[in-house]
Structure formats: C-alpha cells, structure tokens
Design an enzyme around this catalytic site. Structure first.
Site, PDB file in Angstrom:
ATOM      1  N   ASP A   1       1.490   5.154  -6.791  1.00  0.00           N
ATOM      2  CA  ASP A   1       1.478   4.152  -5.724  1.00  0.00           C
ATOM      3  C   ASP A   1       1.068   4.821  -4.415  1.00  0.00           C
ATOM      4  OD1 ASP A   1       2.552   2.327  -3.554  1.00  0.00           O
ATOM      5  OD2 ASP A   1       3.148   1.183  -5.320  1.00  0.00           O
TER       6      ASP A   1
ATOM      7  N   HIS B   1       1.363  -6.005 -12.415  1.00  0.00           N
ATOM      8  CA  HIS B   1       1.649  -4.576 -12.356  1.00  0.00           C
ATOM      9  C   HIS B   1       3.152  -4.341 -12.421  1.00  0.00           C
ATOM     10  CE1 HIS B   1       1.396  -6.006  -8.179  1.00  0.00           C
ATOM     11  NE2 HIS B   1       2.186  -5.004  -7.814  1.00  0.00           N
TER      12      HIS B   1
ATOM     13  N   GLY C   1       7.301 -11.109  -3.326  1.00  0.00           N
ATOM     14  CA  GLY C   1       6.761  -9.901  -2.707  1.00  0.00           C
ATOM     15  C   GLY C   1       5.492  -9.378  -3.349  1.00  0.00           C
ATOM     16  N   GLN C   2       4.904 -10.127  -4.277  1.00  0.00           N
ATOM     17  CA  GLN C   2       3.656  -9.677  -4.890  1.00  0.00           C
ATOM     18  C   GLN C   2       2.539  -9.748  -3.845  1.00  0.00           C
ATOM     19  OE1 GLN C   2       2.436 -11.840  -8.413  1.00  0.00           O
ATOM     20  NE2 GLN C   2       0.771 -10.418  -8.845  1.00  0.00           N
TER      21      GLN C   2
END
Length: 112
Positions: free
Chosen positions: A30, A98, A91-92
């Site tokens: 990330d 993913h 919150g995507q």
C-alpha cells in the site's frame, strides 16, 4: 468497469511494489501504509467491490483469501487483519475489489 489505478497496475501502466502475482491475483504494498506491513490483494478480474461478486466468483474470492494468507506468511506475519471496504460509505476510494492486509503491530478493536 471504469479504469482504475489498480487496473493500470495490473497492466503495468503505473508502478507498484508487487510482492506476489499469479494468473488470478496481484499483491502489492500500500502506498499509504496504516501498519508496518500493509499490502493489498486484488483480483485481475475487474470487480468493483464485494457486492458486485456473483456465484461464479466464489472460487476467485476464496483464492484471494488464500493469497492474503500466503503473502502474510511470506512477510513474516503471525497475526494480521483483513479489511475489505464495500462502497464509498464504507471508505472505498478505489472501485476495484481489494483486500487490505495489515500486520506487524498489535491492532486495536474495534476498528473505524
């Protein structure tokens, strides 16, 4: 499905720190880690989120969990958390399914 940063990573149009790849999935670090170890596992098949998955995606979804476990072990994690956000309300921000895999420190509960 509209093109996303993740579809561009799959096509190697933008760089990523890829740590695992097979025919169905990709795992990469990330860019904004929330834990000492924070990577994402994504399907190569374009799925917007978990709510878009169909019965035919059952094996793929299981595969993503097995990849998360395999890469967590590869990263030396004994304990880890999996997070999948489904929709903007959750919150995507990238609309390509993913799984966040977080570890490397004690994680608090409840999250969010």
């Amino acid at each position: 499905m509209p093109e996303t940063v993740f579809s561009k990573i799959i096509k190697r149009e933008i760089p990523a720190a890829i740590i695992y790849e097979d025919d169905l999935a990709l795992a990469f670090r990330d860019v904004n880690p929330q834990a000492p170890v924070h990577f994402l596992v994504i399907p190569k098949k374009p799925l917007i989120n978990l709510a878009d998955a169909q019965d035919e995606d059952q094996a793929l979804l299981g595969h993503l969990l097995l990849v998360a476990n395999k890469v967590a072990a590869q990263e030396g994690l004994k304990g880890f958390r999996l997070v999948t956000n489904n929709g903007a309300e959750a919150g995507q921000t990238v609309f390509h399914l993913h799984i966040h895999v977080l570890g490397g420190r004690s994680l608090n509960w409840p999250p969010g």
